[in-house]
Design a protein around this motif. Structure first.
Motif, mmCIF file in Angstrom:
data_model
loop_
_atom_site.group_PDB
_atom_site.id
_atom_site.type_symbol
_atom_site.label_atom_id
_atom_site.label_comp_id
_atom_site.label_asym_id
_atom_site.label_seq_id
_atom_site.Cartn_x
_atom_site.Cartn_y
_atom_site.Cartn_z
ATOM 1 N N GLN A 16 0.830 -1.201 0.000
ATOM 2 C CA GLN A 16 0.000 0.000 0.000
ATOM 3 C C GLN A 16 0.867 1.255 0.000
ATOM 4 O OE1 GLN A 16 -2.771 0.291 3.265
ATOM 5 N NE2 GLN A 16 -3.430 2.355 2.707
ATOM 6 N N ALA A 17 1.935 1.247 0.789
ATOM 7 C CA ALA A 17 2.819 2.415 0.872
ATOM 8 C C ALA A 17 3.490 2.719 -0.460
ATOM 9 C CB ALA A 17 3.881 2.181 1.947
ATOM 10 N N ASN A 40 -1.490 5.104 -1.099
ATOM 11 C CA ASN A 40 -0.699 5.601 0.032
ATOM 12 C C ASN A 40 -1.066 7.014 0.485
ATOM 13 O OD1 ASN A 40 0.384 7.256 -1.955
ATOM 14 N ND2 ASN A 40 2.352 6.190 -2.047
ATOM 15 N N GLU A 41 -2.213 7.543 0.048
ATOM 16 C CA GLU A 41 -2.562 8.923 0.380
ATOM 17 C C GLU A 41 -2.574 9.180 1.888
ATOM 18 O OE1 GLU A 41 -5.173 11.024 -3.131
ATOM 19 O OE2 GLU A 41 -6.238 9.849 -1.639
ATOM 20 N N ASP A 42 -3.215 8.313 2.647
ATOM 21 C CA ASP A 42 -3.296 8.518 4.099
ATOM 22 C C ASP A 42 -1.929 8.401 4.761
ATOM 23 O OD1 ASP A 42 -6.014 8.931 3.993
ATOM 24 O OD2 ASP A 42 -6.530 6.844 4.449
ATOM 25 N N PHE A 43 -1.083 7.539 4.214
ATOM 26 C CA PHE A 43 0.250 7.359 4.778
ATOM 27 C C PHE A 43 1.120 8.608 4.629
ATOM 28 C CE2 PHE A 43 0.350 2.432 4.335
ATOM 29 C CZ PHE A 43 -0.230 2.311 5.587
ATOM 30 N N VAL A 44 0.895 9.378 3.562
ATOM 31 C CA VAL A 44 1.769 10.517 3.266
ATOM 32 C C VAL A 44 1.768 11.528 4.409
ATOM 33 C CG1 VAL A 44 2.170 12.483 1.738
ATOM 34 C CG2 VAL A 44 1.545 10.264 0.760
ATOM 35 N N GLY A 45 0.571 11.941 4.832
ATOM 36 C CA GLY A 45 0.486 12.930 5.905
ATOM 37 C C GLY A 45 1.046 12.425 7.215
ATOM 38 N N ILE A 46 0.822 11.147 7.500
ATOM 39 C CA ILE A 46 1.333 10.557 8.743
ATOM 40 C C ILE A 46 2.861 10.500 8.710
ATOM 41 C CG2 ILE A 46 1.364 8.458 10.155
ATOM 42 C CD1 ILE A 46 -1.524 7.961 9.108
ATOM 43 N N GLY A 47 3.403 10.112 7.557
ATOM 44 C CA GLY A 47 4.861 10.070 7.417
ATOM 45 C C GLY A 47 5.489 11.439 7.577
ATOM 46 N N MET A 49 4.321 13.903 9.451
ATOM 47 C CA MET A 49 4.303 14.221 10.887
ATOM 48 C C MET A 49 5.396 13.470 11.637
ATOM 49 S SD MET A 49 0.255 14.598 11.880
ATOM 50 C CE MET A 49 -0.315 13.095 11.047
ATOM 51 N N ILE A 50 5.642 12.226 11.246
ATOM 52 C CA ILE A 50 6.685 11.426 11.901
ATOM 53 C C ILE A 50 8.060 12.039 11.653
ATOM 54 C CG2 ILE A 50 7.890 9.210 11.829
ATOM 55 C CD1 ILE A 50 5.127 7.920 11.312
ATOM 56 N N LEU A 51 8.335 12.420 10.410
ATOM 57 C CA LEU A 51 9.616 13.044 10.080
ATOM 58 C C LEU A 51 9.804 14.344 10.851
ATOM 59 C CD1 LEU A 51 9.964 12.507 6.222
ATOM 60 C CD2 LEU A 51 11.517 11.672 7.985
ATOM 61 N N GLU A 52 8.750 15.156 10.904
ATOM 62 C CA GLU A 52 8.837 16.428 11.618
ATOM 63 C C GLU A 52 9.107 16.208 13.104
ATOM 64 O OE1 GLU A 52 5.235 18.491 10.762
ATOM 65 O OE2 GLU A 52 5.846 19.060 8.738
ATOM 66 N N PHE A 53 8.432 15.211 13.683
ATOM 67 C CA PHE A 53 8.633 14.929 15.106
ATOM 68 C C PHE A 53 10.068 14.524 15.393
ATOM 69 C CE2 PHE A 53 8.996 11.611 18.361
ATOM 70 C CZ PHE A 53 8.670 12.355 19.494
ATOM 71 N N PHE A 54 10.599 13.578 14.610
ATOM 72 C CA PHE A 54 11.938 13.075 14.907
ATOM 73 C C PHE A 54 13.027 14.089 14.541
ATOM 74 C CE2 PHE A 54 9.929 8.815 15.053
ATOM 75 C CZ PHE A 54 10.392 8.450 16.305
ATOM 76 N N PHE A 55 12.750 14.958 13.582
ATOM 77 C CA PHE A 55 13.690 16.041 13.291
ATOM 78 C C PHE A 55 13.816 16.948 14.507
ATOM 79 C CE2 PHE A 55 14.950 20.215 11.835
ATOM 80 C CZ PHE A 55 15.932 19.959 10.898
ATOM 81 N N SER A 56 12.659 17.358 15.045
ATOM 82 C CA SER A 56 12.660 18.208 16.241
ATOM 83 C C SER A 56 13.239 17.459 17.435
ATOM 84 C CB SER A 56 11.233 18.672 16.551
ATOM 85 O OG SER A 56 10.693 19.416 15.469
ATOM 86 N N ASP A 57 12.891 16.192 17.573
ATOM 87 C CA ASP A 57 13.386 15.358 18.661
ATOM 88 C C ASP A 57 14.905 15.284 18.641
ATOM 89 O OD1 ASP A 57 13.104 13.101 20.724
ATOM 90 O OD2 ASP A 57 14.079 12.030 19.075
ATOM 91 N N TYR A 58 15.471 15.130 17.460
ATOM 92 C CA TYR A 58 16.921 15.020 17.324
ATOM 93 C C TYR A 58 17.612 16.290 17.817
ATOM 94 C CZ TYR A 58 21.514 14.419 15.232
ATOM 95 O OH TYR A 58 22.871 14.325 15.045
ATOM 96 N N LYS A 123 7.763 9.114 2.573
ATOM 97 C CA LYS A 123 6.958 9.379 3.777
ATOM 98 C C LYS A 123 6.001 8.219 4.039
ATOM 99 C CE LYS A 123 6.903 14.352 2.792
ATOM 100 N NZ LYS A 123 6.015 15.481 2.398
ATOM 101 N N SER A 124 5.425 7.679 2.982
ATOM 102 C CA SER A 124 4.462 6.586 3.126
ATOM 103 C C SER A 124 5.112 5.340 3.694
ATOM 104 C CB SER A 124 3.828 6.267 1.769
ATOM 105 O OG SER A 124 3.112 7.367 1.268
ATOM 106 N N ILE A 125 6.318 5.032 3.248
ATOM 107 C CA ILE A 125 7.029 3.858 3.758
ATOM 108 C C ILE A 125 7.322 4.025 5.248
ATOM 109 C CG2 ILE A 125 9.176 2.551 3.616
ATOM 110 C CD1 ILE A 125 9.212 3.117 0.618
ATOM 111 N N ILE A 126 7.688 5.241 5.641
ATOM 112 C CA ILE A 126 7.949 5.507 7.062
ATOM 113 C C ILE A 126 6.678 5.307 7.877
ATOM 114 C CG2 ILE A 126 8.512 7.332 8.716
ATOM 115 C CD1 ILE A 126 10.415 8.443 6.531
ATOM 116 N N ALA A 127 5.545 5.825 7.378
ATOM 117 C CA ALA A 127 4.271 5.658 8.083
ATOM 118 C C ALA A 127 3.868 4.189 8.147
ATOM 119 C CB ALA A 127 3.184 6.479 7.389
ATOM 120 N N ALA A 128 4.070 3.482 7.041
ATOM 121 C CA ALA A 128 3.731 2.051 7.010
ATOM 122 C C ALA A 128 4.567 1.281 8.025
ATOM 123 C CB ALA A 128 3.952 1.499 5.603
#
Length: 320
Positions: A16-17, A40-47, A49-58, A123-128
């Motif tokens: 799907q991703a 993978n449309e739904d995965f894109v937005g989630i991915g 957000m995940i990238l943004e979170f871990f960028f800030s986290d780092y 982004k989709s693969i990351i969300a998946a």
């Protein structure tokens, strides 16, 4: 860390991703049945957000924002994140992962190199992976860190002051500070016929400043294309300014010259992202490529195994 960072228990989630909506619609049109894996449309937005979170986290884990550094405020983190997690940067990383070999876009093969689709697929693969790992954030951090390594490397040659700038605001501020000219910007929605016989709709952004400069760029994403144009325009104006500083001849030309203002040397920041951050904790050996996967391996053909089964078989070859 595990060098083979992508590990899927449910390979249908990976399928799907990898599936762009274009592929899903084309399949349904040809087969007359619902595509079994979705898109993978739904995965894109989630991915994203995940990238943004871990960028800030780092950055936060390394003491930023910090008033004694160039990353002083939380808003600086946001600007850095927006600039570095760009469509172009993520698309380049997707190509390094060989995602262009396996993204599913139906018969529109030229879209396999499309920056927007490549960035969205990454982004989709990351969300998946997030869903497939049972929402394991520690595992996901291992997945995302090599990507952040590449993102930070891409920003290493750019002074932080430029990374934090909004290209449009920086350009207008510079223009207003050195000339009374008004830039003319036009945006046109048109077809790009240079895509190997597969024309696609793009935004054409043109910026003109009297007879000093004219820049035209095309792209699928309007905002990103405008940022590219403003950034290039600012660079060219600064080059013109430097030439004028070293040549009095330009002051005698009939065209209206830029009025040069002396810049405070102390205000010119040349500290780069790598001067602020030590990225050595993320080794290149952690970067995993999907280069062994080929698009032909993933096509859904009559009387063959499903995409999920084939992906599962391929993943087994990688000992994932």
């Amino acid at each position: 860390m595990n060098n083979k960072i992508f590990s899927f228990q449910n390979t249908n989630t990976l399928a799907q991703a990898l599936t762009n909506k274009i592929h899903e619609l084309e399949y349904q049109s040809k087969k007359g049945t619902k595509y079994p894996f979705g898109n993978n449309e739904d995965f894109v937005g989630i991915g994203q957000m995940i990238l943004e979170f871990f960028f800030s986290d780092y950055l936060i884990q390394r003491g930023y924002p910090n008033k004694d550094s160039q990353i002083k405020k939380s808003s600086d983190l946001v600007l850095l994140r927006q600039r570095l997690l760009s469509e172009r940067n993520l698309a380049d990383i997707a190509i390094m992962y060989k995602i262009d070999n396996i993204v599913q876009v139906g018969n529109q093969i030229s879209l396999k190199k499309n920056p927007k689709i490549l960035a969205e697929t990454l982004k989709s693969i990351i969300a998946a992976q997030y869903y497939d790992s049972g929402f394991d954030l520690d595992h996901l951090r291992e997945v995302v860190q090599p990507i952040l390594k590449q993102v930070l490397d891409k920003g290493q040659g750019v002074p932080i002051v430029e990374l934090k700038q909004n290209p449009k605001s920086a350009f207008l501020e510079f223009v207003n500070g050195c000339t009374n000219l008004k830039p003319k910007v036009s945006v046109e929605w048109k077809k790009d016929t240079t895509q190997n016989g597969n024309p696609i709709n793009v935004y054409q952004v043109q910026l003109e400043l009297n007879n000093i400069l004219s820049i035209t760029r095309m792209g699928i994403n309007k905002r990103n294309t405008e940022q590219i144009v403003y950034r290039e325009a600012l660079q060219k104006l600064k080059q013109i300014q430097q030439k004028q500083l070293h040549s009095q001849e330009l002051q005698n030309q009939q065209t209206q010259p830029l009025k040069i203002k002396t810049q405070d040397k102390e205000s010119i920041q040349e500290i780069t992202i790598l001067d602020e951050l030590d990225t050595s904790v993320m080794e290149l050996s952690q970067f995993y490529s999907l280069s062994d996967l080929k698009d032909d391996d993933l096509n859904l053909l009559e009387n063959q195994r499903t995409l999920g089964q084939k992906v599962e078989s391929l993943l087994e070859q990688f000992a994932l």
